[in-house]
Motif scaffolding. Structure first.
Motif, mmCIF file in Angstrom:
data_model
loop_
_atom_site.group_PDB
_atom_site.id
_atom_site.type_symbol
_atom_site.label_atom_id
_atom_site.label_comp_id
_atom_site.label_asym_id
_atom_site.label_seq_id
_atom_site.Cartn_x
_atom_site.Cartn_y
_atom_site.Cartn_z
ATOM 1 N N ILE A 176 -26.983 20.536 -0.551
ATOM 2 C CA ILE A 176 -26.670 19.028 -0.096
ATOM 3 C C ILE A 176 -25.639 18.951 0.822
ATOM 4 N N ALA A 177 -24.431 19.594 0.826
ATOM 5 C CA ALA A 177 -23.433 19.756 1.568
ATOM 6 C C ALA A 177 -23.921 19.930 3.132
ATOM 7 N N GLY A 178 -24.568 21.040 2.960
ATOM 8 C CA GLY A 178 -24.831 21.663 4.481
ATOM 9 C C GLY A 178 -25.970 20.874 5.271
ATOM 10 N N LEU A 179 -26.629 20.118 4.648
ATOM 11 C CA LEU A 179 -27.503 19.118 5.162
ATOM 12 C C LEU A 179 -26.602 17.982 5.558
ATOM 13 N N ALA A 180 -25.651 17.459 4.793
ATOM 14 C CA ALA A 180 -24.816 16.513 5.367
ATOM 15 C C ALA A 180 -23.994 16.689 6.563
ATOM 16 N N VAL A 181 -23.430 18.132 6.445
ATOM 17 C CA VAL A 181 -22.608 18.428 7.701
ATOM 18 C C VAL A 181 -23.297 18.480 8.793
ATOM 19 N N ARG A 182 -24.651 18.768 8.947
ATOM 20 C CA ARG A 182 -25.503 18.488 9.939
ATOM 21 C C ARG A 182 -25.955 17.142 10.386
ATOM 22 N N GLY A 183 -25.436 16.185 9.838
ATOM 23 C CA GLY A 183 -25.789 14.944 10.005
ATOM 24 C C GLY A 183 -27.114 14.447 9.453
ATOM 25 N N LEU A 184 -27.536 14.910 8.197
ATOM 26 C CA LEU A 184 -28.872 14.432 7.985
ATOM 27 C C LEU A 184 -28.833 13.510 6.937
ATOM 28 N N GLY A 185 -27.673 13.056 6.446
ATOM 29 C CA GLY A 185 -27.433 11.898 5.574
ATOM 30 C C GLY A 185 -26.208 12.118 4.755
ATOM 31 N N VAL A 186 -25.925 11.010 4.173
ATOM 32 C CA VAL A 186 -24.558 10.946 3.440
ATOM 33 C C VAL A 186 -24.742 11.616 2.095
ATOM 34 N N ALA A 187 -24.052 12.456 1.914
ATOM 35 C CA ALA A 187 -23.952 13.355 0.633
ATOM 36 C C ALA A 187 -23.550 12.593 -0.633
ATOM 37 N N VAL A 188 -24.209 12.547 -1.540
ATOM 38 C CA VAL A 188 -23.863 11.908 -3.018
ATOM 39 C C VAL A 188 -23.506 13.035 -3.910
ATOM 40 N N LEU A 189 -22.363 13.166 -4.305
ATOM 41 C CA LEU A 189 -21.985 14.366 -5.040
ATOM 42 C C LEU A 189 -20.898 13.711 -5.971
ATOM 43 N N SER A 190 -20.449 14.614 -7.030
ATOM 44 C CA SER A 190 -19.237 14.283 -7.767
ATOM 45 C C SER A 190 -17.931 14.729 -7.206
ATOM 46 N N GLU A 191 -16.685 14.430 -7.701
ATOM 47 C CA GLU A 191 -15.519 14.465 -6.992
ATOM 48 C C GLU A 191 -15.359 15.913 -6.988
ATOM 49 N N SER A 192 -15.658 16.970 -7.967
ATOM 50 C CA SER A 192 -15.204 18.254 -7.903
ATOM 51 C C SER A 192 -16.243 19.021 -6.812
ATOM 52 N N MET A 193 -17.462 18.626 -6.980
ATOM 53 C CA MET A 193 -18.513 19.226 -5.987
ATOM 54 C C MET A 193 -17.793 18.736 -4.374
ATOM 55 N N ALA A 194 -17.610 17.510 -4.463
ATOM 56 C CA ALA A 194 -17.277 17.042 -2.891
ATOM 57 C C ALA A 194 -15.789 18.150 -2.488
ATOM 58 N N ALA A 195 -14.880 18.162 -3.333
ATOM 59 C CA ALA A 195 -13.688 18.725 -3.075
ATOM 60 C C ALA A 195 -14.167 20.039 -2.593
ATOM 61 N N SER A 196 -14.913 20.759 -3.058
ATOM 62 C CA SER A 196 -15.329 22.116 -2.693
ATOM 63 C C SER A 196 -15.870 22.505 -1.080
ATOM 64 N N TYR A 197 -16.109 21.288 -0.622
ATOM 65 C CA TYR A 197 -16.461 21.265 0.823
ATOM 66 C C TYR A 197 -15.352 20.408 1.734
ATOM 67 N N ARG A 198 -13.970 20.060 1.445
ATOM 68 C CA ARG A 198 -13.278 19.157 1.903
ATOM 69 C C ARG A 198 -13.081 20.008 3.576
#
Length: 300
Positions: free
Chosen positions: A228-250
């Motif tokens: 999910i993070a990899g797809l969001a980084v490439r502009g394919l959409g807004v990633a919907v994650l939990s707080e700790s998940m999102a923190a892993s990709y800050r």
């Protein structure tokens, strides 16, 4: 009638295949077929309809299935009772884990259990949360770590291990990256990348959208947070994650709290009420210790 015949019968019924059942019980397919035929002769009725590609139960087979399961369970209880008296725990333990799980305390609990009780055959099953919950309910999985929106799913007992809010994660330069928080409506104005249906995060997101009458455009779904993070980084959409998940990709994504979704996403260990198996009780003890941070295992 022998217990092994009942074991093979249940395996074929659950796998709907003589081949898969043979792999499961670790004997040849011809051996399984021969024992099932012998059982059918003893019972005076065919248990499976063999005319289709899948091995489906006949009316007699359906009538016999629950009794066969009960007989196997009763035989297992005898062994477990003796094991408890002698201080040993033997048998099988099937633990479910939501796909993409990287929660260290669960692995610590499995390791501690295996070290203390090497006589128990451990199985680990990955699946989405909905299917794992049903598997725990029907007894095919002993306990499972699932994502959920309900602290205690119906008919089960539960231990909440993680409780977090939903976060939208976007790459630098994205229009939403200008703020620190967003509303769900603002998120839904963009393409969404999130977990698939049947997962706890997706259920929470869908429920929140339905409550506000929003219809998000989920462009892509993936079971792993990395994907999910990899797809969001490439502009394919807004990633919907939990707080700790999102923190892993800050280092690559900006996490924005979805401020009007206050219900938390939960990660919970679930099991059937009043477990009779000493192996299940012991595994629960290991999990409680691991998730409480004892033995050096800290929740992530």
């Amino acid at each position: 009638m022998e217990l092994r015949q009942l074991e093979y019968f249940v395996a074929v019924a659950e796998e709907q295949s003589f081949t898969r059942a043979a792999e499961r019980v670790h004997i040849s397919q011809s051996g399984v077929s021969a024992q099932i035929r012998r059982l059918e002769r003893e019972l005076g009725a065919e248990l499976f309809d063999r005319s289709a590609r899948a091995a489906t139960l006949t009316v007699a087979g359906k009538a016999a299935l629950e009794h066969a399961r009960a007989a196997l369970a009763a035989a297992g209880v005898v062994g477990q009772a003796v094991g408890e008296v002698t201080g040993l725990i033997r048998g099988r333990l099937t633990v479910g884990m939501v796909i993409g799980c990287t929660v260290t305390p669960l692995f610590e609990a499995l390791a501690a259990f295996h070290a203390a009780h090497p006589g128990v055959e451990l199985s680990l099953l990955e699946d989405n949360s909905d299917r794992l919950t049903e598997a725990v309910r029907d007894g095919t999985v002993d306990l499972a770590l699932i994502g959920t929106t309900t602290a205690t799913p119906d008919g089960l007992e539960a231990l909440t291990t993680i409780e977090e809010r939903l976060v939208a994660a976007v790459p630098p330069g994205h229009p939403l990256a200008r703020g620190r928080a967003v509303t769900l409506r603002e998120v839904c104005e963009h393409a969404i990348v999130c977990m698939p249906p049947g997962t706890g995060l997706r259920t929470l997101f869908d429920q929140a959208c339905a409550a506000q009458g929003l219809r998000p455009a989920v462009s892509l779904a993936a079971s792993a947070a990395d994907a999910i993070a990899g797809l969001a980084v490439r502009g394919l959409g807004v990633a919907v994650l939990s707080e700790s998940m999102a923190a892993s990709y800050r280092d690559r994504l900006t996490g924005l709290l979805i401020e009007d979704v206050t219900a938390p996403a939960l990660l919970a260990l679930v099991w059937r009420q009043h477990p009779n198996s000493p192996a299940v009780r012991e595994m629960l003890r290991c999990c409680r210790r691991a998730f409480s941070g004892e033995d050096g295992a800290a929740p992530r």
